[in-house]
Design a protein around this motif. Structure first.
Motif, PDB file in Angstrom:
ATOM      1  N   ASN A  41       0.803  -1.231   0.000  1.00 24.24           N
ATOM      2  CA  ASN A  41       0.000   0.000   0.000  1.00 24.24           C
ATOM      3  C   ASN A  41       0.836   1.282   0.000  1.00 24.24           C
ATOM      4  O   ASN A  41       0.288   2.381   0.069  1.00 24.24           O
ATOM      5  CB  ASN A  41      -1.003   0.001   1.170  1.00 24.24           C
ATOM      6  N   GLY A  42       2.176   1.125  -0.059  1.00 25.87           N
ATOM      7  CA  GLY A  42       3.042   2.301  -0.205  1.00 25.87           C
ATOM      8  C   GLY A  42       3.237   3.123   1.057  1.00 25.87           C
ATOM      9  O   GLY A  42       3.627   4.296   0.986  1.00 25.87           O
ATOM     10  N   THR A  43       3.032   2.521   2.223  1.00 26.13           N
ATOM     11  CA  THR A  43       3.151   3.259   3.492  1.00 26.13           C
ATOM     12  C   THR A  43       4.515   3.928   3.646  1.00 26.13           C
ATOM     13  O   THR A  43       4.608   5.110   3.982  1.00 26.13           O
ATOM     14  CB  THR A  43       2.900   2.316   4.685  1.00 26.13           C
ATOM     15  N   TYR A  44       5.585   3.163   3.414  1.00 32.04           N
ATOM     16  CA  TYR A  44       6.927   3.730   3.613  1.00 32.04           C
ATOM     17  C   TYR A  44       7.268   4.764   2.545  1.00 32.04           C
ATOM     18  O   TYR A  44       7.906   5.782   2.832  1.00 32.04           O
ATOM     19  CB  TYR A  44       7.974   2.620   3.657  1.00 32.04           C
ATOM     20  N   ARG A  45       6.839   4.516   1.329  1.00 31.08           N
ATOM     21  CA  ARG A  45       7.118   5.487   0.260  1.00 31.08           C
ATOM     22  C   ARG A  45       6.451   6.823   0.589  1.00 31.08           C
ATOM     23  O   ARG A  45       7.069   7.886   0.435  1.00 31.08           O
ATOM     24  CB  ARG A  45       6.603   4.940  -1.078  1.00 31.08           C
ATOM     25  N   LYS A  46       5.234   6.776   1.075  1.00 31.31           N
ATOM     26  CA  LYS A  46       4.521   8.017   1.422  1.00 31.31           C
ATOM     27  C   LYS A  46       5.178   8.704   2.611  1.00 31.31           C
ATOM     28  O   LYS A  46       5.305   9.932   2.645  1.00 31.31           O
ATOM     29  CB  LYS A  46       3.059   7.709   1.738  1.00 31.31           C
ATOM     30  N   ALA A  47       5.592   7.918   3.602  1.00 31.23           N
ATOM     31  CA  ALA A  47       6.184   8.497   4.815  1.00 31.23           C
ATOM     32  C   ALA A  47       7.552   9.113   4.544  1.00 31.23           C
ATOM     33  O   ALA A  47       7.901  10.163   5.097  1.00 31.23           O
ATOM     34  CB  ALA A  47       6.307   7.427   5.895  1.00 31.23           C
ATOM     35  N   LEU A  48       8.338   8.457   3.680  1.00 27.04           N
ATOM     36  CA  LEU A  48       9.701   8.916   3.420  1.00 27.04           C
ATOM     37  C   LEU A  48       9.755   9.987   2.342  1.00 27.04           C
ATOM     38  O   LEU A  48      10.702  10.766   2.270  1.00 27.04           O
ATOM     39  CB  LEU A  48      10.587   7.734   3.003  1.00 27.04           C
ATOM     40  N   GLY A  49       8.739   9.996   1.489  1.00 29.74           N
ATOM     41  CA  GLY A  49       8.764  10.930   0.369  1.00 29.74           C
ATOM     42  C   GLY A  49       9.840  10.580  -0.631  1.00 29.74           C
ATOM     43  O   GLY A  49      10.288  11.422  -1.408  1.00 29.74           O
ATOM     44  N   GLU A  50      10.272   9.333  -0.621  1.00 28.71           N
ATOM     45  CA  GLU A  50      11.327   8.879  -1.523  1.00 28.71           C
ATOM     46  C   GLU A  50      10.907   7.559  -2.166  1.00 28.71           C
ATOM     47  O   GLU A  50      10.044   6.852  -1.665  1.00 28.71           O
ATOM     48  CB  GLU A  50      12.643   8.683  -0.761  1.00 28.71           C
ATOM     49  N   ARG A  51      11.559   7.260  -3.268  1.00 33.64           N
ATOM     50  CA  ARG A  51      11.301   5.993  -3.943  1.00 33.64           C
ATOM     51  C   ARG A  51      11.834   4.844  -3.093  1.00 33.64           C
ATOM     52  O   ARG A  51      12.892   4.953  -2.473  1.00 33.64           O
ATOM     53  CB  ARG A  51      11.999   5.998  -5.317  1.00 33.64           C
ATOM     54  N   VAL A  52      11.088   3.759  -3.028  1.00 30.90           N
ATOM     55  CA  VAL A  52      11.501   2.585  -2.254  1.00 30.90           C
ATOM     56  C   VAL A  52      11.776   1.431  -3.199  1.00 30.90           C
ATOM     57  O   VAL A  52      10.957   1.113  -4.056  1.00 30.90           O
ATOM     58  CB  VAL A  52      10.423   2.186  -1.222  1.00 30.90           C
ATOM     59  N   ASP A  53      12.940   0.829  -3.028  1.00 32.64           N
ATOM     60  CA  ASP A  53      13.333  -0.341  -3.823  1.00 32.64           C
ATOM     61  C   ASP A  53      13.286  -1.553  -2.899  1.00 32.64           C
ATOM     62  O   ASP A  53      14.140  -1.706  -2.019  1.00 32.64           O
ATOM     63  CB  ASP A  53      14.741  -0.127  -4.388  1.00 32.64           C
ATOM     64  N   TRP A  54      12.269  -2.397  -3.079  1.00 29.17           N
ATOM     65  CA  TRP A  54      12.117  -3.601  -2.243  1.00 29.17           C
ATOM     66  C   TRP A  54      12.965  -4.733  -2.832  1.00 29.17           C
ATOM     67  O   TRP A  54      12.795  -5.101  -3.983  1.00 29.17           O
ATOM     68  CB  TRP A  54      10.655  -4.027  -2.190  1.00 29.17           C
ATOM     69  N   GLN A  55      13.866  -5.279  -2.022  1.00 26.04           N
ATOM     70  CA  GLN A  55      14.768  -6.346  -2.476  1.00 26.04           C
ATOM     71  C   GLN A  55      14.462  -7.628  -1.710  1.00 26.04           C
ATOM     72  O   GLN A  55      14.550  -7.651  -0.484  1.00 26.04           O
ATOM     73  CB  GLN A  55      16.228  -5.928  -2.273  1.00 26.04           C
ATOM     74  N   GLN A  56      14.115  -8.688  -2.448  1.00 26.57           N
ATOM     75  CA  GLN A  56      13.689  -9.940  -1.820  1.00 26.57           C
ATOM     76  C   GLN A  56      14.873 -10.829  -1.457  1.00 26.57           C
ATOM     77  O   GLN A  56      15.846 -10.937  -2.203  1.00 26.57           O
ATOM     78  CB  GLN A  56      12.745 -10.717  -2.738  1.00 26.57           C
ATOM     79  N   TYR A  57      14.761 -11.495  -0.288  1.00 25.48           N
ATOM     80  CA  TYR A  57      15.791 -12.411   0.203  1.00 25.48           C
ATOM     81  C   TYR A  57      15.144 -13.663   0.780  1.00 25.48           C
ATOM     82  O   TYR A  57      14.005 -13.621   1.251  1.00 25.48           O
ATOM     83  CB  TYR A  57      16.615 -11.752   1.322  1.00 25.48           C
ATOM     84  N   ASP A  58      15.902 -14.753   0.777  1.00 22.24           N
ATOM     85  CA  ASP A  58      15.481 -15.941   1.515  1.00 22.24           C
ATOM     86  C   ASP A  58      16.547 -16.330   2.536  1.00 22.24           C
ATOM     87  O   ASP A  58      16.513 -17.427   3.092  1.00 22.24           O
ATOM     88  CB  ASP A  58      15.184 -17.113   0.573  1.00 22.24           C
TER      89      ASP A  58
END
Length: 342
Positions: free
Chosen positions: A57-74
C-alpha cells in the motif's frame, strides 16, 4: 603575429575553461539527479507481517517521500552482508543472524521491532506419531533448519519441559526438504513457521507455539536493522521510517478485528506471496506487533539480556567462540523514543 598568437591562446584557454565548467555542471547535475532519484533499499522475506502491508500500500514510500526499492531475500545472513557492503539500507533480521553478526564485529544496529513470532510458528507433530505430550518426544525425529528462530524456540521448549535435547533426534533440514520428509513419514515432527505450519496441521497437531515459548521467557523477534553509519548519515529517513512503522502497528492493533479476507491489503499481500487470502490473514494475525511504549520497554529492559541468551545459545552449539560482555551498543532506541505518533 605576436598579438594574434596571444589572442588565439587566450581564446583557447577560455574555451577550455568553458568546457570544464560545462563538464562540472553536468557531473554535479548527474550526482544531484542520482541523489534526487536514489531509492531507499529495503529487504523483504516471505513472512506475512505488517511490513508486507506497507509494501503493497506504499506506506513507507509516502512516509519517506522517496522511492523505495524492495529487495527480496530468503537468507537473513545475506541481508546482513548486503547491509555491510552498502547495497541495502534497512532489513528485517532475526535474533540469531543479528547476534552472530554483531559478535563477529559487524556494526549493525537495531532501530525497531518488526514483529514477535507468535501462534503462526510452532512445533507440529504427525497425528500418527503418538506424540500427545512433551515426554513423548524422547527418541522421536524432529526436523528444523539449524541456526534459525525455530531452532532456538525448539531447544527452549525442550529446556522448559526439562527434556535433554540429546534425547530427541533433532535433524538439521532445510525448509524446502522438510515437506517431502513429512509426506514420506521420515520425521515425526517439525518446528515450522508460516504457511508450512498451516500445511503440516492438516495431518498434524501443534504441541507448542512460539507465543507460548515467549510467555515462558524466550521470545523471538524480527528487528529492523541498519548499519551504524546510516544512523549518522541518514537520520532524515530513518526517523519517519520508524514513525510510519509505529503508526502502522497502532492502527493495526486498533482495527485488526475489522480486517477480513476481502480487505484490499490482505488480497494484495496474498497475491504478492501467492497465498490464499484466508491463509494470509491467519498468518498476519499469528504474530505480535508492539507499539511505541512496548518497544521502548523491550529495548531498555529486556533486549540486551535476550541478545546475551542468543549468544550463549550459539556458543553452546559451538557456532561462536565468545559472547560479548554487553550487547547494549547494538541497540539504538532513539528513533523509537523520539517518535511522534498521533
Amino acid at each position: 603575429m605576436t598579438q594574434l598568437f596571444l589572442k588565439s591562446s587566450l581564446t583557447q584557454i577560455k574555451l577550455q575553461f568553458f568546457y570544464i565548467v560545462i563538464l562540472l555542471t553536468l557531473l554535479f547535475g548527474c550526482i544531484s539527479y542520482q541523489y534526487a532519484n536514489a531509492a531507499v533499499r529495503i529487504g523483504w522475506t516471505d513472512q506475512v507481517d505488517l511490513a508486507k502491508l506497507a509494501q503493497v500500500n506504499g506506506t513507507y514510500r509516502k512516509a519517506l517521500g522517496e522511492r523505495v526499492d524492495w529487495q527480496q531475500y530468503d537468507d537473513e545472513f545475506k541481508m546482513i552482508h548486503d547491509l555491510a557492503v552498502e547495497t541495502l539500507d534497512i532489513a528485517p533480521v532475526g535474533l540469531i543472524p543479528l547476534t552472530s553478526a554483531v559478535t563477529a564485529g559487524v556494526q549493525v544496529r537495531i532501530i525497531a521491532i518488526s514483529f514477535q513470532y507468535g501462534n503462526s510458528s510452532g512445533l507440529v507433530v504427525q497425528n500418527k506419531s503418538g506424540i500427545d505430550k512433551p515426554e513423548a518426544l524422547i527418541g522421536k525425529k524432529i526436523a528444523v533448519p539449524f541456526l534459525t528462530s525455530a531452532h532456538y524456540s525448539l531447544l527452549k521448549a525442550l529446556e522448559h519441559w526439562k527434556i535433554d535435547f540429546h534425547q530427541v533426534q533433532i535433524i538439521n533440514m532445510p525448509a524446502n526438504k522438510i515437506e517431502d520428509a513429512w509426506k514420506k513419514h521420515e520425521i515425526d515432527g517439525v518446528y515450522a513457521d508460516g504457511i508450512s505450519l498451516l500445511h503440516f496441521q492438516k495431518d498434524g497437531h501443534v504441541l507448542v507455539t512460539s507465543q507460548q515459548v515467549a510467555d515462558w521467557g524466550s521470545p523471538t523477534y524480527t528487528f529492523w536493522v541498519v548499519m551504524d553509519n546510516e544512523i549518522v548519515l541518514k537520520p532524515y529517513w530513518l526517523q519517519p521510517f520508524v514513525e510510519a512503522t509505529l503508526k502502522m502497528v497502532k492502527e493495526y492493533n486498533q482495527n485488526k478485528d475489522k480486517l477480513t479476507v476481502k480487505s484490499q491489503d490482505i488480497i494484495s499481500v496474498a497475491q504478492l506471496l501467492k497465498l490464499s487470502p484466508e491463509d494470509t490473514l491467519t498468518l498476519l494475525k499469528g504474530k505480535e506487533y508492539f507499539g511505541q511504549r512496548e518497544q521502548s520497554l523491550i529495548f531498555t529492559r529486556h533486549l540486551p539480556g535476550y541478545l546475551n541468551q542468543i549468544g550463549l545459545f550459539l556458543r553452546g552449539l559451538n557456532v561462536m567462540n565468545n559472547v560479548l560482555s554487553d550487547y547494549l551498543i547494538y541497540i539504538y532506541p532513539s528513533f523509537i523514543n523520539d517518535a511522534k505518533i498521533k
